[in-house]
Structures are given as structure tokens and as C-alpha cells.
Scaffold this motif. Sequence first.
Motif, short mmCIF file in Angstrom:
data_model
loop_
_atom_site.label_atom_id
_atom_site.label_comp_id
_atom_site.label_asym_id
_atom_site.label_seq_id
_atom_site.Cartn_x
_atom_site.Cartn_y
_atom_site.Cartn_z
N PHE A 159 104.21 9.99 -3.84
CA PHE A 159 104.57 9.87 -5.26
C PHE A 159 106.08 9.97 -5.45
CE2 PHE A 159 105.01 11.23 -9.66
CZ PHE A 159 104.07 10.43 -10.32
N ALA A 160 106.71 10.85 -4.67
CA ALA A 160 108.16 11.01 -4.78
C ALA A 160 108.91 9.77 -4.30
CB ALA A 160 108.61 12.24 -3.98
N LYS A 161 108.37 9.08 -3.29
CA LYS A 161 109.01 7.86 -2.79
C LYS A 161 108.83 6.69 -3.74
CE LYS A 161 108.85 8.95 2.15
NZ LYS A 161 110.32 8.90 2.31
N TRP A 162 107.59 6.51 -4.22
CA TRP A 162 107.27 5.44 -5.16
C TRP A 162 106.01 5.84 -5.90
CZ3 TRP A 162 104.27 0.39 -4.07
CH2 TRP A 162 104.34 -0.45 -5.18
N GLN A 163 106.08 5.97 -7.20
CA GLN A 163 104.96 6.49 -7.97
C GLN A 163 103.67 5.69 -7.78
OE1 GLN A 163 106.55 6.62 -12.00
NE2 GLN A 163 107.13 8.76 -11.77
N TYR A 164 103.80 4.40 -7.50
CA TYR A 164 102.62 3.55 -7.36
C TYR A 164 102.00 3.59 -5.97
CZ TYR A 164 102.98 1.29 -11.93
OH TYR A 164 102.98 1.03 -13.28
N LEU A 165 102.71 4.16 -5.00
CA LEU A 165 102.24 4.11 -3.62
C LEU A 165 100.87 4.76 -3.41
CD1 LEU A 165 102.75 3.28 -0.73
CD2 LEU A 165 104.11 5.37 -0.41
N PRO A 166 100.59 5.96 -3.95
CA PRO A 166 99.25 6.54 -3.76
C PRO A 166 98.14 5.65 -4.30
CG PRO A 166 100.77 8.19 -4.60
CD PRO A 166 101.47 6.88 -4.71
N MET A 167 98.34 5.05 -5.47
CA MET A 167 97.31 4.21 -6.07
C MET A 167 97.12 2.92 -5.29
SD MET A 167 96.01 5.87 -8.57
CE MET A 167 95.13 4.58 -9.46
N VAL A 168 98.21 2.37 -4.78
CA VAL A 168 98.11 1.15 -3.95
C VAL A 168 97.32 1.44 -2.69
CG1 VAL A 168 99.42 -0.50 -2.56
CG2 VAL A 168 100.20 0.08 -4.87
N LEU A 169 97.60 2.58 -2.05
CA LEU A 169 96.86 2.97 -0.86
C LEU A 169 95.38 3.20 -1.18
CD1 LEU A 169 99.39 5.42 0.85
CD2 LEU A 169 98.81 3.08 1.54
N GLY A 170 95.12 3.76 -2.36
CA GLY A 170 93.74 3.95 -2.79
C GLY A 170 93.01 2.62 -2.93
N SER A 171 93.70 1.59 -3.43
CA SER A 171 93.10 0.26 -3.54
C SER A 171 92.85 -0.34 -2.16
CB SER A 171 94.02 -0.67 -4.35
OG SER A 171 94.18 -0.19 -5.68
N VAL A 172 93.74 -0.07 -1.22
CA VAL A 172 93.54 -0.55 0.16
C VAL A 172 92.28 0.08 0.76
CG1 VAL A 172 94.48 -0.51 2.50
CG2 VAL A 172 95.98 -1.02 0.56
N ILE A 173 92.08 1.36 0.51
CA ILE A 173 90.87 2.04 1.00
C ILE A 173 89.62 1.41 0.40
CG2 ILE A 173 89.59 4.23 0.93
CD1 ILE A 173 92.28 5.67 1.15
N CYS A 174 89.67 1.09 -0.90
CA CYS A 174 88.54 0.42 -1.55
C CYS A 174 88.28 -0.94 -0.91
CB CYS A 174 88.80 0.26 -3.04
SG CYS A 174 88.74 1.80 -3.98
N GLY A 175 89.35 -1.66 -0.57
CA GLY A 175 89.21 -2.96 0.09
C GLY A 175 88.54 -2.83 1.45
N ILE A 176 88.92 -1.79 2.20
CA ILE A 176 88.29 -1.53 3.50
C ILE A 176 86.81 -1.23 3.32
CG2 ILE A 176 88.23 0.06 5.46
CD1 ILE A 176 91.27 0.37 5.12
#
Length: 429
Positions: A159-176
Motif C-alpha cells: 500500500f505504501a508503494k502504490w495504493q492500488y497494488l494490493p487490490m491488483v494482486l487480489g484480482s490476479v489471485i481471482c484470475g488464478i
Amino acid sequence: MQQDKLHTINKIYPWFAGLTNNLVFYVVINTVWLTNVKGFDAMQVVFLEVCVSLAVRIFLTPALRLSERLGNTWAMRLGAIFLLITSLLLTFGTEYWVFMLAMLFQALAVVLMAMRDILIQNNLSHMHKSEDYLKISSRSHLIYTAATMIASLLVGIFFAKWQYLPMVLGSVICGIAVIMSFFIYDIEDSKAISNPSNATRSIKSTIDPNSTISTSQEDSHDKLSLPHPIKLSLTVLIFSGLLYGVIHLAQNNGKLLLQYQLETQFSVDQVVAYLGLAWFISQVVRIIVDLVYPVLQRRLQNKVVILLALWGILSVALLLLGSFLPIDFASRMLLMASGFILSPAIRDPLHIFCQTTLFKKVDKADRKDALVYLVVMQQAGQFLFSLVASAILLFLPLQYTIVAVAIAAIPVFAIALRLSRILRRSVER
């Protein structure tokens, strides 16, 4: 060959179920995401829970008819796809109506993904290993808990690096998870494809009270038609719905209260890190409870339902004390964090207890109905408490929603005592 495929499915299933039990990163930072990043207030955040619970009820019948047509396999896959859509909308949406739309997709995913439990039970029955269901189900819960633990430790850094990064990774997990779903199938669906006439006869009308499909003489004497099982089943469903509503609101509103208190002393990045730490500890407690619960179930038997109710009451009481006691900031945070940490730990034992109790009282053909009723009652409890919380927030501060939950916990405990007596009489008979 088929047995080998079923063994492979049984290995993949816990990972698939664990990764689709919830949105892994979103569940850790949902309040911060909706308030600080998307700019919504507390009432709008709570009302989103009302939307998803109401949508589950509205879309229940269409989703069930769709699952009957598609079969458990494709219903599960479609649920995984809808969960991915939910994650993408929550990540990139900007308007409030987009988030309400995301809740609609999540509601559909909740109903359709419930079919995965029926799927794995059908496969285990075919392999004559029905007793392995609890082990596989527990493994999927542990995988979900481990995934959220890792997410909670990393979410502050991401979140500190990029606020959207956790949510993007969450979408990747859903894709998997969507990809994994295409390696899982229900043996009963494959039988239905090879013999459509049997599939037609297997569709029952018990899930839709307005259905005019006739049932066989054997169905008229199934276990649900007996007075005692009906009384027990209804009590289990009501207890599950109300207690689920209590712990859901305690968890979500407790985290929101904790966030607002932390924001008075720390920056947003630090708040995310502290919430991640609280969530990590809650998952450690959840794993311990999941491991200990089977032992408690064997020893306490019908009394375990009272323990579940007391656990929920304790989490609410700690939140209540932290909100209103005139104490220093550190003590207040300790009490509120403890209440929040205890809330998620009750979810798995509650679901397993209610599901196994219902499944003991219904025929195999009625398990899908029982499971769907259980999901609907849980969502109904969530809807009821979220609606009350939304109404309270129109006039009073957020902490008064915890007061309402504390009041509601009293009849929940009374129902737990009644259910314990019913279960004891059921065993005696």
C-alpha cells in the motif's frame, strides 16, 4: 482413469476453495480502501453490505435455476468468474454505483460458489470417502487463513508503494482461481451429461415454494418432512443467520472503529500496517480455533453451540468496552483490537457446525437445498444487522452500531441454549 482424475480434483479443490473464500487483500484493507482511497463515508461503507445481502436474496432463485441448468461444475466456475469481476470493479471503480454493482456480482458469486461444497461431497461419495469431507474442508479454510495472513503482513508495504497494488494482486489471485476452476468438475454432472433423463428426474422442487413440479412418494417421506428435524433445522438456520450477522457487523464495524481511532494518531500508511498486523493476529487465532474445534466438538457435543454464542458475545463486549470506557488510547486500542481479532475466528466453526448438523438430518438429495438455505440465512442476518447499522448512522456515531449488536447478542444466546437442548433430545432419541 476416473479415480485418478477425482484424486487430482481433491488435491486442487482445497486451494481453489481457499482462494475463493473471500477477496484476499480486500478483506484486509476494505475499510481503508473505501474511505481513504475511494472517498466514501461510514454509512456508505455499511450500506454496501446491505446491498450484497439483499442481492443474495433477490438473485437466489435465478442463480439456483441457473445452477440446475448448468450443473454444479459450471455454477462454481461462473461464481469464480463473478468473483473476479467483483474484484476488478472494486479496484478500478470510482463512482458509488459501480461499487453497488460489484456487490451484485459478489452476491451472485456467493450463491453460485456454494455449489462447490456439494461438488466435492458428490465426488467423495463416488470414491466412498465421504468421511474425508471435514479434512478437505478444514484444509481449504487453513489455506484461506494462511493466504490472508501473508496478505496482512505484506499489505502495508504494498500500500505504501502504490495504493492500488494490493487490490491488483487480489484480482490476479481471482484470475488464478478461475483457471483452477476448469480443472475441477462434479462427477454427478458428468453422469447427467451421459444420461439426460436421469438429470431431469434429479431436479427437485423443494428449493422453490412456488414450484409445481411433483415429487415422488419417497420424497414425501424424506427426513425434512418429520416434525423434529424441521424444528431442529429451522433453529439451526435462525441461529446461524443471527450469529453470523453479529460477528459480521462486529468484524466490519469494529475494524472501521479501529481505523478511525488509529487515524487520530498515525498516517494512512501506518494505519494500514497496524490493521494488517491486527488481521494477521486474527488469522493466527483463527487457525488455532480451526485446529482445536474438532476436539471441542467431540468433547462438548451439543454444548458447543453455547460456546460459539459466548465467543461472539465476548468479541462484541470487548468492542463495546473499548468504545465507551474512559481509558487511555493504548488501552482502548487493545480492547477494540481484541474484539476485532476474535470475530473472524468463529466463522469456520459456526459454518461447519451448522452445515454438518443440517446434513445429518437431510437426505443426500436435499443437501444442496440445505446448503443454500444456510447461505441465505447467513446473508439475511448480515442484511438485517447492516440495515439497522445504516439507520443508526443517520443519527448517531459509529460506535452505537456496536451497542445495537450487543443488544441483539442476547436473544442469540437464548437461541443457542434452546438449540443445545434440542440437540441433546435428538441424541437421546
